[in-house]
Scaffold this active site. Structure first.
Site, PDB file in Angstrom:
ATOM      1  N   ASP A 237     -31.408  14.916 -37.834  1.00 35.48           N
ATOM      2  CA  ASP A 237     -30.034  14.847 -37.720  1.00 35.48           C
ATOM      3  C   ASP A 237     -30.210  12.924 -38.252  1.00 35.48           C
ATOM      4  OD1 ASP A 237     -31.440  14.820 -35.219  1.00 35.48           O
ATOM      5  OD2 ASP A 237     -29.589  16.021 -33.822  1.00 35.48           O
TER       6      ASP A 237
ATOM      7  N   ASP B 107     -28.084   8.286 -34.109  1.00 40.82           N
ATOM      8  CA  ASP B 107     -27.731  10.427 -34.100  1.00 40.82           C
ATOM      9  C   ASP B 107     -26.826  10.943 -34.691  1.00 40.82           C
ATOM     10  OD1 ASP B 107     -28.007  12.739 -33.118  1.00 40.82           O
ATOM     11  OD2 ASP B 107     -28.315  12.269 -31.238  1.00 40.82           O
TER      12      ASP B 107
ATOM     13  N   LYS C 195     -34.597   9.800 -17.580  1.00 43.96           N
ATOM     14  CA  LYS C 195     -33.466   9.251 -16.697  1.00 43.96           C
ATOM     15  C   LYS C 195     -33.712   8.269 -15.518  1.00 43.96           C
ATOM     16  CE  LYS C 195     -30.405  12.674 -18.839  1.00 43.96           C
ATOM     17  NZ  LYS C 195     -29.116  13.595 -18.383  1.00 43.96           N
TER      18      LYS C 195
END
Length: 347
Positions: free
Chosen positions: A106, A217, A157
């Site tokens: 994708d 994306d 993160k």
């Protein structure tokens, strides 16, 4: 060389586009994204494709078949349940006996596969990860590296003070086949959270490829529209689509009324019909066989193959899916239009 596409995701964030369509089959300028990416790989000498599917696999298989129409050989590995990125890679092990490529299906990018492969070989890496830069890495898994381009740490993160890197995984990899032995079989495994940290811990040489200048994306309807606008404006070059000096691509089989107005950048596909006094563009894509009626207006939108925009309708910053008809005199703004319903776009 073989290339494995991870094409099994549900595309949840892209709904309602993916209600009845696998995410890799979403069209980019009238052709499925997966087809666009396979065409790109062919230019780099890749002629054997593995497709790892899970969600609505029959749609993908019915479209591509054995790959002969694209001049490649395609094999299918279908998951009964999602296995994650690494699990899907491990599931393809029986097809792999040499250096191989892996792609998230994708992604739209300008990664030079030939150059990435050359650097992988020169560095003697066992794995190479394409990376892209982001402004705020705290929302991603960050990759840190040394001055020679080898990975030193993966941080999930991190807070701003916890890393100096702004590089994240771009969803394109080169692996040596021994990497497969480090992935457990028969269960869901994340390549980002499990496999890469394990490889680093065991001392595998993992390199980065950081020469990607365009990466997107296609995760939401807003990003899907952005991808088309980026192509139309020349920020990303799509092989096989050549615009004129007005940033217009108009198929020679399109029939456009002399009184219609077309303002670039636009893409108008095969056998499109544009009626009298219609207004098209800028930043608009009309897929093959689509019809725009008299006095209709389509701006900043993507109209899929065989869709129709009725007499006097306005479609602005929206998507019109295949076989959908936009009612005459209706106004559609920031909307995804399907055969059944229309929903606001989340940007």
């Amino acid at each position: 060389m073989k290339a494995l596409f991870l094409a099994g995701g549900l595309g949840t964030r892209l709904k309602p586009i993916t209600d009845n369509l696998p995410k890799p089959m979403v069209p980019i300028m009238g052709k499925p994204l997966l087809e666009r990416n396979i065409e790109k790989l062919k230019r780099h000498g890749v002629d054997e494709i593995l497709l790892s599917t899970c969600y609505k696999p029959e749609i993908i298989k019915n479209y591509f078949g054995d790959g002969s129409k694209l001049g490649v050989k395609i094999s299918y590995i279908t998951e009964d349940e999602p296995l994650g990125t690494a699990g899907a890679i491990r599931n393809a092990a029986k097809y792999i006996d040499d250096t191989f490529l892996v792609f998230n299906a994708d992604i739209l990018s300008d990664i030079d596969i030939s150059e990435m492969l050359r650097l992988h070989m020169e560095r003697g890496a066992r794995a190479t990860i394409a990376v892209t830069r982001v402004a705020n890495p705290s929302a991603y898994g960050v990759i840190e590296h040394d001055e020679n381009g080898f990975v030193t740490a993966f941080k999930e993160k991190p807070k701003p003070h916890e890393t100096r890197s702004n590089l994240i995984n771009a969803g394109t990899y080169i692996f040596e086949p021994e990497i497969l032995d480090e992935i457990p079989a028969g269960r869901a495994v994340s390549v980002e959270r499990e496999t890469y940290p394990l490889l680093l811990q065991k001392g595998y040489r993992i390199a980065i490829y950081d020469r990607c200048s365009y990466w997107l994306d296609l995760g939401t309807p807003g990003k899907y529209l952005k991808a088309h606008k980026d192509i139309l404006r020349g920020y990303h070059h799509l092989y096989g689509v050549n615009f004129n000096e007005k940033r217009q691509y108009i198929s020679p089989t399109a029939r456009i009324s002399r009184t219609a107005k077309v303002i670039g950048p636009v893409y108008i596909g095969d056998n499109v019909i544009v009626g009298p006094f219609a207004f098209i563009g800028p930043d608009t894509v009309l897929g093959d066989g689509s019809v725009v009626g008299m006095w209709a207006k389509v701006i900043g939108s993507v109209v899929w193959n065989d869709a129709q925009v009725g007499f006097g309708a306005s479609v602005v910053d929206s998507m019109v899916m295949s076989n959908c008809r936009v009612d005459s005199y209706s106004d559609k703004y920031n909307t995804v239009l399907t055969e059944q319903t229309s929903r606001p776009i989340t940007v």
